[in-house]
Design a protein around this motif. Structure first.
Motif, mmCIF file in Angstrom:
data_model
loop_
_atom_site.group_PDB
_atom_site.id
_atom_site.type_symbol
_atom_site.label_atom_id
_atom_site.label_comp_id
_atom_site.label_asym_id
_atom_site.label_seq_id
_atom_site.Cartn_x
_atom_site.Cartn_y
_atom_site.Cartn_z
ATOM 1 N N UNK B 112 -25.686 -19.068 17.249
ATOM 2 C CA UNK B 112 -26.140 -18.928 18.624
ATOM 3 C C UNK B 112 -25.483 -20.049 19.417
ATOM 4 N N UNK B 113 -24.917 -19.691 20.565
ATOM 5 C CA UNK B 113 -24.114 -20.676 21.305
ATOM 6 C C UNK B 113 -24.862 -21.267 22.484
ATOM 7 N N UNK B 114 -24.193 -22.251 23.085
ATOM 8 C CA UNK B 114 -24.793 -22.967 24.213
ATOM 9 C C UNK B 114 -25.100 -22.027 25.375
ATOM 10 N N UNK B 115 -24.073 -21.244 25.766
ATOM 11 C CA UNK B 115 -24.298 -20.269 26.834
ATOM 12 C C UNK B 115 -24.599 -18.931 26.198
ATOM 13 N N UNK B 116 -25.688 -18.293 26.617
ATOM 14 C CA UNK B 116 -25.980 -16.971 26.056
ATOM 15 C C UNK B 116 -24.789 -16.038 26.304
ATOM 16 N N UNK B 117 -24.371 -15.323 25.271
ATOM 17 C CA UNK B 117 -23.179 -14.481 25.420
ATOM 18 C C UNK B 117 -23.432 -13.070 24.922
ATOM 19 N N UNK B 118 -24.376 -12.362 25.580
ATOM 20 C CA UNK B 118 -24.611 -10.974 25.144
ATOM 21 C C UNK B 118 -23.357 -10.125 25.354
ATOM 22 N N UNK B 119 -23.202 -9.087 24.510
ATOM 23 C CA UNK B 119 -22.102 -8.153 24.708
ATOM 24 C C UNK B 119 -22.342 -7.393 26.011
ATOM 25 N N UNK B 120 -21.282 -6.930 26.662
ATOM 26 C CA UNK B 120 -21.469 -6.127 27.881
ATOM 27 C C UNK B 120 -21.933 -4.719 27.536
ATOM 28 N N UNK B 121 -23.056 -4.661 26.869
ATOM 29 C CA UNK B 121 -23.614 -3.388 26.416
ATOM 30 C C UNK B 121 -25.102 -3.409 26.713
ATOM 31 N N UNK B 122 -25.783 -2.332 26.318
ATOM 32 C CA UNK B 122 -27.221 -2.286 26.546
ATOM 33 C C UNK B 122 -27.922 -3.274 25.613
ATOM 34 N N UNK B 123 -29.176 -3.545 25.951
ATOM 35 C CA UNK B 123 -29.984 -4.425 25.102
ATOM 36 C C UNK B 123 -30.003 -3.859 23.680
ATOM 37 N N UNK B 124 -30.232 -2.550 23.600
ATOM 38 C CA UNK B 124 -30.310 -1.890 22.297
ATOM 39 C C UNK B 124 -29.012 -2.088 21.510
ATOM 40 N N UNK B 125 -27.897 -1.821 22.157
ATOM 41 C CA UNK B 125 -26.614 -1.888 21.443
ATOM 42 C C UNK B 125 -26.228 -3.321 21.061
ATOM 43 N N UNK B 126 -26.697 -4.273 21.847
ATOM 44 C CA UNK B 126 -26.437 -5.664 21.476
ATOM 45 C C UNK B 126 -26.974 -5.960 20.077
ATOM 46 N N UNK B 127 -28.168 -5.419 19.813
ATOM 47 C CA UNK B 127 -28.792 -5.654 18.512
ATOM 48 C C UNK B 127 -28.203 -4.723 17.447
ATOM 49 N N UNK B 128 -27.962 -3.469 17.850
ATOM 50 C CA UNK B 128 -27.556 -2.443 16.877
ATOM 51 C C UNK B 128 -26.117 -2.622 16.395
ATOM 52 N N UNK B 129 -25.329 -3.325 17.185
ATOM 53 C CA UNK B 129 -23.894 -3.432 16.869
ATOM 54 C C UNK B 129 -23.637 -3.986 15.458
ATOM 55 N N UNK B 130 -24.252 -5.104 15.154
ATOM 56 C CA UNK B 130 -24.028 -5.741 13.849
ATOM 57 C C UNK B 130 -24.439 -4.860 12.688
ATOM 58 N N UNK B 131 -25.711 -4.397 12.688
ATOM 59 C CA UNK B 131 -26.154 -3.528 11.595
ATOM 60 C C UNK B 131 -25.255 -2.293 11.438
ATOM 61 N N UNK B 132 -24.745 -1.766 12.557
ATOM 62 C CA UNK B 132 -23.856 -0.599 12.481
ATOM 63 C C UNK B 132 -22.572 -0.939 11.736
ATOM 64 N N UNK B 133 -21.894 -2.003 12.171
ATOM 65 C CA UNK B 133 -20.588 -2.273 11.545
ATOM 66 C C UNK B 133 -20.743 -2.758 10.106
ATOM 67 N N UNK B 134 -21.899 -3.343 9.791
ATOM 68 C CA UNK B 134 -22.099 -3.788 8.413
ATOM 69 C C UNK B 134 -22.781 -2.714 7.569
ATOM 70 N N UNK B 135 -23.047 -1.545 8.183
ATOM 71 C CA UNK B 135 -23.645 -0.430 7.444
ATOM 72 C C UNK B 135 -25.029 -0.729 6.905
ATOM 73 N N UNK B 136 -25.841 -1.453 7.717
ATOM 74 C CA UNK B 136 -27.175 -1.841 7.246
ATOM 75 C C UNK B 136 -28.248 -0.793 7.542
#
Lengths: 228, 274
Positions: B112-136
């Motif tokens: 987690x970095x000093x400045x919050x750096x959410x992806x330019x995506x929805x709240x949902x996709x911000x969270x879902x992105x990692x589990x998706x690419x890692x096949x979780x």
């Protein structure tokens, strides 16, 4: 210790420490003068000692305000934190010492003609090592010396022994002449007050030690053999 | 630069430090040296990070604390000219070995970095992105559950559950930071690294993050770099003081802030640094 980057912080700590020393000085003279008033039957001096206690109270509450402000504004850490906490404790110990000295001065004004010189001398004699303890612990504070503080802490036993012998001596005077009982009771309280002052000095020694070393003197290691 | 001066004052911390049930150290760093070209930024630092505890790294700007933190998930790989020597062991494996995939490593060691750096995506996709690419996740329902659980754990669910499709960037700074923490948690990391996570936040948002850190401590090994000593004192169980690339002192947080062993630590925490 070198100065803080924020110089006002160093000045505030110095002022607090100076106020503790000022309180210590006042408490010291209150013990000396209350017993001097007793030995010379100087009622005027005794009254003056009672008034001096007010000054001690004023400085103590001012020190307390400084401490609250320091904690809120500076968020002290490390040695500064220990110094400030110790100042809070030491100032209230000194305030108690002042109360006890004041009480001696009050009682000195209430003694009747049945008191003999031996009785007065017994108290005056006991006040000497007590004053010395306070003087030594204030030196330990001023020089930030844990060794000096520990020495005071270990010497309280002498005062306890002194108290026990004054207690026995006083009883013999009372047994000799029951008319001395009222004054004698006052004087037993004086002796007890001096003994309590000794205890407060050892408490101060513990805080000085904690402030400098960051560790606690263990009560278990202290020489102790008092029976009263 | 003199590399011999930094003999760290290690206290015997076996009694005072919180440990996981088996007393495991999650990360074990041995003789870490970091170079930027010719300049050495970290001098032979060895320390380990226990599971289920927060370790704070403090020290003046340029002392190497962030550089050291970035070693722990190989973020320094992305900097040209940067060379890391020494061993960083997780589960007995050196994370700098060639066959370790840095992407996989960073899912185990979230950041987690000093400045919050959410992806330019929805709240949902911000969270879902990692589990998706890692096949979780197995299917949408599973993914929904992961998103909800992560947001709950980050203390953000109640605030965003009705607008999961809104962009992550539409949240307040403090919420964005908690979103980034939720994003890090979503891939089930073992370690969470935080690089001054509150320095862009107001005191209320900071308090929320600190409450969250305290909460996450029961599951993760957390390492936080902070400029606020009060924050280090509030959130951590162990504190390490860095100066000029050396680990000067490592100890129980209580001890570091009430009675540090090293003069340099005392000078720093009391504001006497010249």
């Amino acid at each position: 210790m070198s100065d803080h980057i924020v110089s006002a912080y160093s000045e505030e700590l110095e002022r607090l420490s100076a106020d503790i020393m000022k309180m210590g000085g006042i408490a010291e003279t209150m013990i000396v003068d209350s017993t001097r008033a007793l030995s010379a039957n100087d009622l005027e001096l005794a009254r003056e000692v009672v008034l001096r206690d007010l000054l001690l109270d004023v400085i103590e509450s001012d020190a307390e305000r400084q401490i609250v402000s320091l904690i809120a504004r500076r968020q002290p850490m490390g040695h500064d934190l220990r110094m400030i906490l110790s100042a809070m404790k030491i100032s209230s110990e000194l305030e108690r010492i002042g109360d006890l000295a004041k009480n001696i001065a009050k009682r000195a004004q209430r003694l009747d003609d049945n008191v003999n010189d031996e009785m007065r001398n017994a108290i005056v004699r006991m006040s000497k090592p007590v004053s010395r303890q306070l003087n030594n612990v204030l030196n330990a504070y001023a020089s930030a010396s844990p060794e000096k503080a520990k020495l005071v802490w270990e010497s309280d036993d002498d005062i306890d022994n002194h108290y026990n012998s004054v207690f026995r001596e006083m009883l013999t005077y009372l047994v000799e002449d029951p008319r001395r009982i009222t004054a004698g009771a006052h004087m037993l309280f004086m002796a007890k007050n001096l003994e309590r002052i000794g205890d407060h000095c050892t408490n101060i020694a513990e805080f000085v030690y904690y402030q400098v070393v960051g560790d606690y003197l263990s009560e278990l290691e202290r020489p102790k053999q008092d029976q009263v | 630069m003199d590399t011999t001066q930094g003999t760290p004052a290690m206290m015997d911390d076996t009694l005072t430090l919180p440990r996981s049930a088996d007393g495991a150290q999650r990360i074990d760093c041995r003789n870490i040296k970091v170079f930027y070209g010719q300049a050495q930024a970290i001098h032979d630092v060895s320390m380990s990070f226990p599971d289920r505890a927060v370790t704070a790294l403090i020290g003046p700007s340029g002392c190497g604390k962030s550089t050291f933190l970035r070693c722990l998930n190989r973020m320094n790989d992305t900097i040209e000219n940067c060379r890391v020597e020494g061993e960083i062991l997780m589960d007995g494996e050196n994370i700098n070995d060639e066959d370790v995939d840095p992407v996989l490593l960073r899912s185990r060691v979230g950041m987690v970095f000093q400045k919050p750096n959410p992806f330019p995506k929805s709240i949902y996709d911000n969270i879902a992105y990692g589990p998706r690419i890692h096949g979780l996740a197995n299917g949408r329902e599973d993914l929904d559950a992961i998103v909800e659980k992560s947001l709950r754990r980050a203390g953000l669910w109640e605030e965003v559950k009705d607008r999961l499709t809104a962009p992550g960037t539409s949240l307040s700074g403090g919420q964005q930071q908690r979103l980034c923490i939720a994003r890090a948690i979503a891939v089930q990391p073992e370690v969470i690294l935080m690089d001054e996570p509150c320095s862009a936040l107001d005191p209320i948002a900071t308090a929320r993050i600190e409450e969250l850190i305290d909460d996450l401590r029961s599951r993760y090994c957390i390492v936080i770099v902070t400029h606020s000593m009060q924050q280090a004192a509030r959130v951590s169980q162990r504190t390490a003081f860095f100066h000029l690339g050396n680990l000067v002192e490592l100890g129980d947080t209580n001890q570091i802030f009430t009675n540090p062993r090293e003069k340099r630590t005392e000078d720093y925490i009391t504001g006497r640094f010249g």
